[in-house]
Design a protein around this motif. Structure first.
Motif, PDB file in Angstrom:
ATOM      1  N   GLY A 123       0.828  -1.193   0.000  1.00 13.44           N
ATOM      2  CA  GLY A 123       0.000   0.000   0.000  1.00 13.44           C
ATOM      3  C   GLY A 123       0.862   1.242   0.000  1.00 13.44           C
ATOM      4  O   GLY A 123       2.079   1.171  -0.172  1.00 13.44           O
ATOM      5  N   TRP A 177       1.322  -1.637  -9.062  1.00 13.39           N
ATOM      6  CA  TRP A 177       0.775  -2.874  -8.497  1.00 13.39           C
ATOM      7  C   TRP A 177       0.584  -3.927  -9.599  1.00 13.39           C
ATOM      8  O   TRP A 177       0.905  -5.096  -9.422  1.00 13.39           O
ATOM      9  N   ARG A 187      -1.491   2.284  -9.051  1.00 11.54           N
ATOM     10  CA  ARG A 187      -2.265   1.265  -9.780  1.00 11.54           C
ATOM     11  C   ARG A 187      -1.369   0.553 -10.786  1.00 11.54           C
ATOM     12  O   ARG A 187      -1.317  -0.675 -10.829  1.00 11.54           O
ATOM     13  N   TYR A 229      -3.729   4.089   1.747  1.00  9.17           N
ATOM     14  CA  TYR A 229      -4.316   3.231   0.724  1.00  9.17           C
ATOM     15  C   TYR A 229      -3.702   1.842   0.886  1.00  9.17           C
ATOM     16  O   TYR A 229      -2.498   1.677   0.745  1.00  9.17           O
ATOM     17  N   SER A 230      -4.529   0.838   1.184  1.00  6.55           N
ATOM     18  CA  SER A 230      -4.057  -0.531   1.385  1.00  6.55           C
ATOM     19  C   SER A 230      -4.623  -1.428   0.287  1.00  6.55           C
ATOM     20  O   SER A 230      -5.838  -1.413   0.029  1.00  6.55           O
ATOM     21  N   TRP A 231      -3.741  -2.219  -0.343  1.00  2.00           N
ATOM     22  CA  TRP A 231      -4.212  -3.202  -1.314  1.00  2.00           C
ATOM     23  C   TRP A 231      -4.855  -4.358  -0.557  1.00  2.00           C
ATOM     24  O   TRP A 231      -4.252  -4.931   0.350  1.00  2.00           O
ATOM     25  N   VAL A 237      -8.402  -1.429  -3.559  1.00  2.00           N
ATOM     26  CA  VAL A 237      -7.758  -0.496  -2.644  1.00  2.00           C
ATOM     27  C   VAL A 237      -8.753  -0.095  -1.561  1.00  2.00           C
ATOM     28  O   VAL A 237      -9.875   0.322  -1.855  1.00  2.00           O
TER      29      VAL A 237
END
Length: 164
Positions: free
Chosen positions: A66, A137, A134, A83-85, A91
């Motif tokens: 994140g 990731w 984005r 913001y955590s995946w 997210v």
């Protein structure tokens, strides 16, 4: 009630990358967004870092990544967006705000962070970071056969102007 927007001229703000940190077993990239006329004070950064554990989503996979955006407004406001995946490709966002009575802060102290209760995901400067994250990731976690969280964590936006 319709709110009238006082148009202000748009200007880039400065983005700086801080060293990545681990909070609650989650690897987080850290970004600062401020401006020459209103840079982050060390005590505001310390107060922002102190609220991070309460803003990080629970880890739900091996790819626990994140990012954090610390944003200093042009007035007394300071913002922490974490913001955590989660679920591998979504997210989760949790925010805190300080020094901004317009969003229910109790005072104008930029070190007194409280949870942001509005369902906002970020302002135009913060969303520039979201665009990069984005793509990062996908490149480092979703596309390879073996997710590389270390490569993701090392892939940050360069320091400099942000916003356009």
């Amino acid at each position: 009630m319709v709110r009238t927007i006082a148009c202000m001229g748009f200007h880039d703000k400065d983005l700086r990358t801080l060293p990545a940190i681990t909070v609650a077993d989650r690897q987080l990239k850290c970004y600062l967004i401020d401006q020459v006329a209103q840079p982050f004070e060390p005590e505001v950064i310390s107060a922002a870092y102190a609220v991070l554990p309460g803003l990080v989503a629970a880890v739900d996979s091996d790819a626990a990544g994140g990012w954090v955006v610390l944003h200093r407004g042009s007035d007394t406001g300071a913002y922490v967006n974490v913001y955590s995946w989660v679920w591998d490709n979504a997210v989760e966002l949790h925010c805190a705000v300080a020094g901004q009575p317009a969003v229910d802060c109790p005072d104008t102290d930029p070190t007194n962070f409280v949870p942001l209760t509005k369902p906002w995901i970020g302002c135009v400067w913060e969303l520039a970071v979201l665009e990069h994250e984005r793509s990062s990731w996908i490149r480092h976690v979703l596309s390879p056969e073996v997710p590389d969280i270390a490569a993701y964590t090392a892939d940050t936006l360069p320091d400099g102007p942000v916003g356009r």
